[in-house]
Design a protein around this motif. Structure first.
Motif, PDB file in Angstrom:
ATOM      1  N   ARG A  38     -22.658  36.912  26.826  1.00 11.73           N
ATOM      2  CA  ARG A  38     -22.324  35.490  26.851  1.00 11.73           C
ATOM      3  C   ARG A  38     -21.151  35.230  27.782  1.00 11.73           C
ATOM      4  O   ARG A  38     -21.136  34.255  28.529  1.00 11.73           O
ATOM      5  CB  ARG A  38     -21.988  35.026  25.422  1.00 11.73           C
ATOM      6  N   GLN A  39     -20.180  36.114  27.764  1.00 11.24           N
ATOM      7  CA  GLN A  39     -19.027  35.978  28.639  1.00 11.24           C
ATOM      8  C   GLN A  39     -19.446  36.077  30.103  1.00 11.24           C
ATOM      9  O   GLN A  39     -18.981  35.304  30.941  1.00 11.24           O
ATOM     10  CB  GLN A  39     -18.002  37.060  28.297  1.00 11.24           C
ATOM     11  N   LEU A  40     -20.342  37.003  30.425  1.00 16.17           N
ATOM     12  CA  LEU A  40     -20.831  37.151  31.788  1.00 16.17           C
ATOM     13  C   LEU A  40     -21.609  35.907  32.220  1.00 16.17           C
ATOM     14  O   LEU A  40     -21.442  35.419  33.342  1.00 16.17           O
ATOM     15  CB  LEU A  40     -21.718  38.399  31.893  1.00 16.17           C
ATOM     16  N   THR A  41     -22.414  35.362  31.340  1.00 13.46           N
ATOM     17  CA  THR A  41     -23.178  34.144  31.647  1.00 13.46           C
ATOM     18  C   THR A  41     -22.238  32.975  31.923  1.00 13.46           C
ATOM     19  O   THR A  41     -22.423  32.230  32.892  1.00 13.46           O
ATOM     20  CB  THR A  41     -24.127  33.796  30.482  1.00 13.46           C
ATOM     21  N   LEU A  42     -21.220  32.810  31.082  1.00 17.38           N
ATOM     22  CA  LEU A  42     -20.272  31.720  31.278  1.00 17.38           C
ATOM     23  C   LEU A  42     -19.467  31.896  32.563  1.00 17.38           C
ATOM     24  O   LEU A  42     -19.178  30.921  33.264  1.00 17.38           O
ATOM     25  CB  LEU A  42     -19.331  31.620  30.078  1.00 17.38           C
ATOM     26  N   LEU A  43     -19.124  33.120  32.902  1.00 21.63           N
ATOM     27  CA  LEU A  43     -18.401  33.392  34.140  1.00 21.63           C
ATOM     28  C   LEU A  43     -19.255  33.032  35.352  1.00 21.63           C
ATOM     29  O   LEU A  43     -18.767  32.437  36.315  1.00 21.63           O
ATOM     30  CB  LEU A  43     -17.976  34.856  34.196  1.00 21.63           C
ATOM     31  N   GLN A  44     -20.545  33.366  35.313  1.00 13.27           N
ATOM     32  CA  GLN A  44     -21.447  33.014  36.413  1.00 13.27           C
ATOM     33  C   GLN A  44     -21.584  31.499  36.541  1.00 13.27           C
ATOM     34  O   GLN A  44     -21.581  30.958  37.644  1.00 13.27           O
ATOM     35  CB  GLN A  44     -22.814  33.662  36.206  1.00 13.27           C
ATOM     36  N   GLN A  45     -21.692  30.803  35.405  1.00 13.56           N
ATOM     37  CA  GLN A  45     -21.783  29.346  35.443  1.00 13.56           C
ATOM     38  C   GLN A  45     -20.506  28.734  36.005  1.00 13.56           C
ATOM     39  O   GLN A  45     -20.551  27.780  36.784  1.00 13.56           O
ATOM     40  CB  GLN A  45     -22.046  28.788  34.050  1.00 13.56           C
ATOM     41  N   LEU A  46     -19.365  29.300  35.640  1.00 16.67           N
ATOM     42  CA  LEU A  46     -18.087  28.816  36.155  1.00 16.67           C
ATOM     43  C   LEU A  46     -18.006  28.992  37.670  1.00 16.67           C
ATOM     44  O   LEU A  46     -17.554  28.101  38.387  1.00 16.67           O
ATOM     45  CB  LEU A  46     -16.932  29.547  35.467  1.00 16.67           C
ATOM     46  N   GLN A  47     -18.448  30.126  38.167  1.00 21.01           N
ATOM     47  CA  GLN A  47     -18.437  30.369  39.606  1.00 21.01           C
ATOM     48  C   GLN A  47     -19.358  29.398  40.332  1.00 21.01           C
ATOM     49  O   GLN A  47     -19.019  28.893  41.410  1.00 21.01           O
ATOM     50  CB  GLN A  47     -18.829  31.814  39.900  1.00 21.01           C
TER      51      GLN A  47
END
Length: 165
Positions: A38-47
């Motif tokens: 979930r953290q990786l998904t949110l980081l990708q969305q943030l980028q």
């Protein structure tokens, strides 16, 4: 017959404790993996959002240097017009004091509202009158009026002196 309750066994409490510990460790590991995903998904969305914001910032208002723009006046001479506001006015075609003096305060406010988020609302109520004075070359009267506005004197003071002269 087979009994479902193992409490009759000698070490049943220990077995239950070990099963509970195993379930807790297993649940922790699964939760940790889900959290990382979930953290990786949110980081990708943030980028992705950051890239989109950068694209919008680049496409929104190009950098305009008012000093190098032919046929334009320095609109920051008007009290209340800052560099970002001047860029917005230049982008919408208001480049001279004469053109600014022909605009209504409502039109100017609509231009500012539609063309960018500003840090605080501007009040263009006196900008056309100031631009009229600047266009007519009445710099002394303009500076005196701006001085009165900076001291907090009412805008009606200027209109009364204009009507009486």
């Amino acid at each position: 017959m087979f009994q479902l309750n193992p409490f009759h066994l000698l070490h049943a409490s220990l077995l239950h404790f070990l099963m509970l510990q195993g379930a807790l460790i297993f649940g922790y590991l699964i939760g940790q993996q889900l959290y990382k995903r979930r953290q990786l998904t949110l980081l990708q969305q943030l980028q992705q959002l950051q890239r989109r914001i950068d694209q919008l910032r680049k496409s929104r208002l190009p950098i305009i240097d008012p000093d190098n723009l032919p046929g334009s006046d320095r609109l920051t001479e008007i009290l209340g017009i800052t560099d970002p506001v001047e860029r917005i006015l230049l982008m919408t075609g208001i480049r001279t004091f004469a053109h600014l003096s022909r605009q209504t305060p409502g039109t100017i406010q609509r231009i500012l509202t539609n063309n960018g988020p500003l840090m605080h609302p501007y009040d263009p109520a006196t900008w056309p009158d100031q631009a009229r004075l600047a266009n007519d070359g009445q710099w002394g009267e303009l500076r005196a009026w701006q001085g009165r506005m900076r001291r907090g004197l009412a805008e009606t003071d200027r209109t009364q002196t204009t009507l009486s002269s």
